[in-house]
Design a protein around this motif. Structure first.
Motif, short mmCIF file in Angstrom:
data_model
loop_
_atom_site.label_atom_id
_atom_site.label_comp_id
_atom_site.label_asym_id
_atom_site.label_seq_id
_atom_site.Cartn_x
_atom_site.Cartn_y
_atom_site.Cartn_z
N TYR A 144 50.48 56.81 1.96
CA TYR A 144 49.03 56.70 2.02
C TYR A 144 48.40 57.78 1.13
N LEU A 145 47.35 57.41 0.41
CA LEU A 145 46.71 58.33 -0.53
C LEU A 145 45.29 58.65 -0.08
N SER A 146 45.01 59.96 0.03
CA SER A 146 43.65 60.44 0.31
C SER A 146 43.14 61.21 -0.90
N GLU B 66 44.02 65.84 -3.84
CA GLU B 66 44.70 64.54 -3.71
C GLU B 66 45.91 64.74 -2.80
N THR B 67 46.02 63.90 -1.77
CA THR B 67 47.08 64.05 -0.78
C THR B 67 47.80 62.74 -0.59
N ARG B 68 49.13 62.80 -0.59
CA ARG B 68 49.95 61.65 -0.23
C ARG B 68 50.62 61.94 1.11
N HIS B 69 50.45 61.01 2.06
CA HIS B 69 50.91 61.18 3.43
C HIS B 69 52.13 60.29 3.70
N CYS B 70 53.16 60.87 4.34
CA CYS B 70 54.32 60.07 4.74
C CYS B 70 54.07 59.30 6.03
N ASP C 49 42.16 58.88 8.11
CA ASP C 49 41.70 57.49 8.02
C ASP C 49 42.83 56.49 7.85
N HIS C 50 44.04 56.96 7.60
CA HIS C 50 45.18 56.08 7.38
C HIS C 50 45.95 55.93 8.70
N ALA D 106 47.90 68.13 -3.73
CA ALA D 106 47.61 68.62 -5.07
C ALA D 106 46.15 69.10 -5.09
N LEU D 107 45.95 70.40 -5.35
CA LEU D 107 44.62 71.00 -5.34
C LEU D 107 44.26 71.50 -6.73
N ALA D 108 43.07 71.13 -7.19
CA ALA D 108 42.58 71.61 -8.47
C ALA D 108 42.25 73.10 -8.36
#
Length: 240
Positions: free
Chosen positions: A17-19, A25-29, A34-35, A53-55
């Motif tokens: 899941y991508l937030s 930007e976060t990918r959740h296992c 909200d996912h 991933a943080l800018a």
């Protein structure tokens, strides 16, 4: 009879899941925020594995957690941590961090750099009920060049681990493996293997950066690194 869960399940990076929010930007296992997926709310002790991933200059302001062991591993950049219990930490690649939320704590996390991106993996586990928040970090860099897994975190006061957590039977092993090297996975009834850099071959499957494998049975498994590879392995000795 109820359908049996497969002993091995692969989750590809693109299936997570991508937030996306400003600068983050976060990918959740697993199900997160909200996912919500009732069939994917965790695995063993794990309730979250988030690849962040943080800018430059971005991050999370103070927010509250409780009843969780939160373990963080930085891949690139520098993470600044502060919390309402008075702890402050700077976490770079090679440093493992653990925050026990206890009965409740607020913490903030930011990319410490105004120029460089930050990438880290944050993993949440159920707590065994400690009341008081606590914090620890440890430098593993000197041990990670060995051609084997390093025991970074363990519950139950295992003195061979760099850091203890309040979850008996849970262990985080970290491996930086040179290309072509063959390494055995630590054994446990439940294992969650996460490739965070590079790729591996295991049981006839190829896992690339961001792919995970859930192994729901004890037994021997070996991985062969395909180029310079970094992996996180949770070995869990109880199911709930």
């Amino acid at each position: 009879m109820p359908e049996m869960e497969p002993a091995v399940t692969i989750q590809r990076s693109a299936e997570r899941y991508l937030s996306v929010r400003e600068g983050i930007e976060t990918r959740h296992c697993f199900s997160f925020g909200d996912h919500y997926d009732p069939d994917n709310i965790g695995f063993g002790d794990l309730t979250a594995v988030n690849d962040e991933a943080l800018a430059p200059g971005s991050g999370y302001d103070l927010h509250r957690h409780r009843d969780a062991e939160i373990v963080t591993w930085v891949l690139d950049g520098t993470l600044e941590h502060e919390d309402s219990a008075g702890h402050h930490g700077t976490i770079r690649p090679g440093t493992i961090q653990r925050m026990s939320a206890g009965a409740g704590v607020e913490h903030a996390e930011r990319n410490a750099s105004a120029d460089d991106s930050l990438r880290f993996v944050q993993m949440w586990l159920r707590s065994d009920g400690v009341d008081r928040p606590s914090y620890r970090q440890a430098d593993l860099e000197a041990h990670l060049d060995e051609p084997e897994f390093v025991l970074a975190v363990a519950g139950g006061h295992d003195e061979t681990a760099a850091i203890d957590i309040d979850r008996v039977g849970a262990e985080l092993w970290i491996g930086r493996i040179a290309g072509g090297v063959d390494v055995a996975l630590p054994d446990a009834p439940l294992r969650h293997l996460h490739v965070v850099r590079g790729g591996v071959a295991i049981d006839g499957e190829q896992l690339a950066d961001g792919d995970t494998m859930r192994i729901a049975a004890p037994g021997a498994h070996r991985i062969i690194a395909e180029g310079a590879t970094e992996v996180l392995l949770w070995a869990m000795h109880r199911s709930s």
